[in-house]
Motif scaffolding. Structure first.
Motif, PDB file in Angstrom:
ATOM      1  N   UNK A 226       0.457  -0.541   0.341  1.00 58.29           N
ATOM      2  CA  UNK A 226       0.216   0.561   0.088  1.00 58.29           C
ATOM      3  C   UNK A 226       0.869   1.135   0.000  1.00 58.29           C
ATOM      4  N   UNK A 227       1.931   1.238   0.032  1.00 58.43           N
ATOM      5  CA  UNK A 227       3.055   2.181   0.242  1.00 58.43           C
ATOM      6  C   UNK A 227       3.723   2.684  -1.051  1.00 58.43           C
ATOM      7  N   UNK A 228       3.534   3.898  -1.702  1.00 60.05           N
ATOM      8  CA  UNK A 228       3.785   4.186  -3.138  1.00 60.05           C
ATOM      9  C   UNK A 228       4.609   3.930  -3.126  1.00 60.05           C
ATOM     10  N   UNK A 229       6.115   3.885  -2.485  1.00 69.17           N
ATOM     11  CA  UNK A 229       7.825   3.861  -2.541  1.00 69.17           C
ATOM     12  C   UNK A 229       7.650   2.066  -2.095  1.00 69.17           C
ATOM     13  N   UNK A 230       6.840   1.688  -1.804  1.00 68.47           N
ATOM     14  CA  UNK A 230       7.784   0.097  -1.722  1.00 68.47           C
ATOM     15  C   UNK A 230       8.248   0.079  -1.227  1.00 68.47           C
ATOM     16  N   UNK A 231       8.685   0.386   0.673  1.00 64.89           N
ATOM     17  CA  UNK A 231       9.169  -0.042   1.180  1.00 64.89           C
ATOM     18  C   UNK A 231       8.995   1.185   2.632  1.00 64.89           C
ATOM     19  N   UNK A 232       9.262   0.477   3.635  1.00 57.49           N
ATOM     20  CA  UNK A 232       9.919   1.042   5.251  1.00 57.49           C
ATOM     21  C   UNK A 232      10.453   2.133   4.941  1.00 57.49           C
ATOM     22  N   UNK A 233      10.548   3.296   5.483  1.00 54.05           N
ATOM     23  CA  UNK A 233      11.292   4.683   6.123  1.00 54.05           C
ATOM     24  C   UNK A 233      12.216   4.350   6.684  1.00 54.05           C
ATOM     25  N   UNK A 234      13.465   4.300   6.243  1.00 59.66           N
ATOM     26  CA  UNK A 234      14.826   4.860   7.688  1.00 59.66           C
ATOM     27  C   UNK A 234      14.386   5.738   8.319  1.00 59.66           C
ATOM     28  N   UNK A 235      14.335   5.390   9.627  1.00 61.37           N
ATOM     29  CA  UNK A 235      14.615   6.959  10.434  1.00 61.37           C
ATOM     30  C   UNK A 235      15.149   7.938  10.211  1.00 61.37           C
ATOM     31  N   UNK A 236      16.247   7.439   9.742  1.00 62.33           N
ATOM     32  CA  UNK A 236      17.245   8.792   9.255  1.00 62.33           C
ATOM     33  C   UNK A 236      16.496  10.069   8.620  1.00 62.33           C
ATOM     34  N   UNK A 237      15.394   9.754   7.638  1.00 68.18           N
ATOM     35  CA  UNK A 237      14.573  10.155   6.811  1.00 68.18           C
ATOM     36  C   UNK A 237      13.657  11.135   6.962  1.00 68.18           C
ATOM     37  N   UNK A 238      13.530  10.693   8.915  1.00 72.98           N
ATOM     38  CA  UNK A 238      12.550  11.581   9.168  1.00 72.98           C
ATOM     39  C   UNK A 238      13.270  13.539   9.922  1.00 72.98           C
ATOM     40  N   UNK A 239      15.320  13.563   9.526  1.00 72.57           N
ATOM     41  CA  UNK A 239      15.677  14.820   9.846  1.00 72.57           C
ATOM     42  C   UNK A 239      15.534  15.666   9.430  1.00 72.57           C
ATOM     43  N   UNK A 240      15.115  15.892   8.165  1.00 72.34           N
ATOM     44  CA  UNK A 240      14.613  17.240   7.883  1.00 72.34           C
ATOM     45  C   UNK A 240      13.348  17.319   7.872  1.00 72.34           C
ATOM     46  N   UNK A 241      12.236  17.096   8.411  1.00 74.18           N
ATOM     47  CA  UNK A 241      10.639  17.504   8.742  1.00 74.18           C
ATOM     48  C   UNK A 241      11.929  18.118  10.704  1.00 74.18           C
TER      49      UNK A 241
END
Ligand SMILES: NC(=O)c1ccc[n+]([C@@H]2O[C@H](COP(=O)([O-])OP(=O)(O)OC[C@H]3O[C@@H](n4cnc5c(N)ncnc54)[C@H](O)[C@@H]3O)[C@@H](O)[C@H]2O)c1
Length: 270
Positions: A226-241
């Motif tokens: 169900x995730x358009x990017x077809x993967x889980x997130x990596x915690x480092x991807x919260x850095x920008x926000x």
């Protein structure tokens, strides 16, 4: 010029649940942007490991012991951090998560959901995950006339996910509470926002997402599907926000918002 927007030098940030997967990654990001970071939690071991990792990367960090569900413990912790690192102007509320007892097994009857499990999830995510830390750290920020509070909600708080009814409802309450407090403190220099992550593997959800052999559970596979990017997130991807919301220069007119970081999960129905 633009790069200065995200410079957090001179800022002290407290990351509750900095002992965990997402809080730890956000603590790394704040330290890399120049903030002095207090890792706040109950595990001296995991907190110490995070402090060492931040120091090894050239940042400044301290561990501070506190129970997010106990106001006195939070106030003591706040005062200790202020003495060691200086007054705190960024609070990240990342203590929280789901509980297996509050997850309905496949095919289970909602009417059998145990009240204790429901209450525990609300107590962890809404009381310890937002209310009490906002009171304890917020009173010092209001006195100083500046601050940024970042509550970690969830994409499940916007649209309830199947089986995790208590968690979804508690996170919906965190988003609502964020909006309330943003308005309450808007003219007093303290901004209050939320980040809603999608699916990021962590201790609290590992069993829901992965089998013992490391493959996806049925639910893990459904989520990826169900995730358009077809993967889980990596915690480092919260850095920008988190750095953006922490920085007064970068987000001075942003309050009461819920920033979704979910690989597109909430943007589509199939
Ligand atoms: N991982 C995900 O996919 C995901 C998705 C959406 C939202 N979230 C939210 O992000 C936040 C962090 O979750 P995570 O996935 O990193 O989980 P995690 O279990 O790795 O981290 C949570 C941390 O909070 C700490 N904690 C729990 N209760 C505490 C208390 N009373 N006092 C102090 N510390 C306490 C835990 O010990 C742990 O270190 C939670 O609010 C969670 O609901 C996670």
């Amino acid at each position: 010029m633009a790069s200065n927007l995200f410079d957090l030098s001179g800022t002290v940030a407290a990351v509750l649940g900095g002992t965990g997967a997402l809080g730890g990654a956000m603590a790394d990001a704040l330290a890399a942007a120049g903030a002095k970071v207090a890792i706040v939690g109950r595990s001296v071991t995991r907190g110490g490991q995070r402090v060492k990792a931040i120091e090894a990367a050239g940042g400044v960090a301290k561990f501070a012991l506190a129970d997010a569900r106990n106001l006195d413990s939070l106030r003591d912790c706040r005062d200790g951090i202020a003495k060691e690192l200086g007054p705190i102007s960024v609070l990240v509320n990342a203590a929280g998560g789901n509980r297996p007892e509050a997850t309905l097994p496949p095919g289970a009857d909602f009417c059998d959901l145990p009240l204790e499990a429901w209450q525990d999830v609300f107590d962890l995510n809404l009381v310890g995950g937002a209310l009490l830390p906002c009171q304890a750290f917020g009173e010092a920020m209001l006195e100083a006339g500046s601050g940024s509070v970042i509550n970690i909600a969830s994409m499940a708080g916007m649209t309830p996910l199947s089986r995790v009814v208590a968690y979804s409802a508690a996170k919906a309450a965190v988003i609502n509470f964020t909006q309330f407090l943003a308005r309450e403190w808007a003219t007093r220099g303290v901004r209050v926002n939320a980040i809603s992550p999608g699916f990021f593997p962590a201790e609290q959800n590992r069993k829901l997402l992965f089998n013992d052999d490391g493959g996806y559970t049925e639910r893990g596979g459904q989520i990826i599907g169900h995730t358009p990017m077809a993967r889980f997130g990596d915690p480092s991807e919260l850095a920008g926000a988190v750095v953006w919301l922490a920085s007064q220069k970068a987000s001075s007119f942003v309050t009461g918002q819920n920033i979704v970081v979910d690989g597109g999960f909430s943007a589509t129905t199939i």
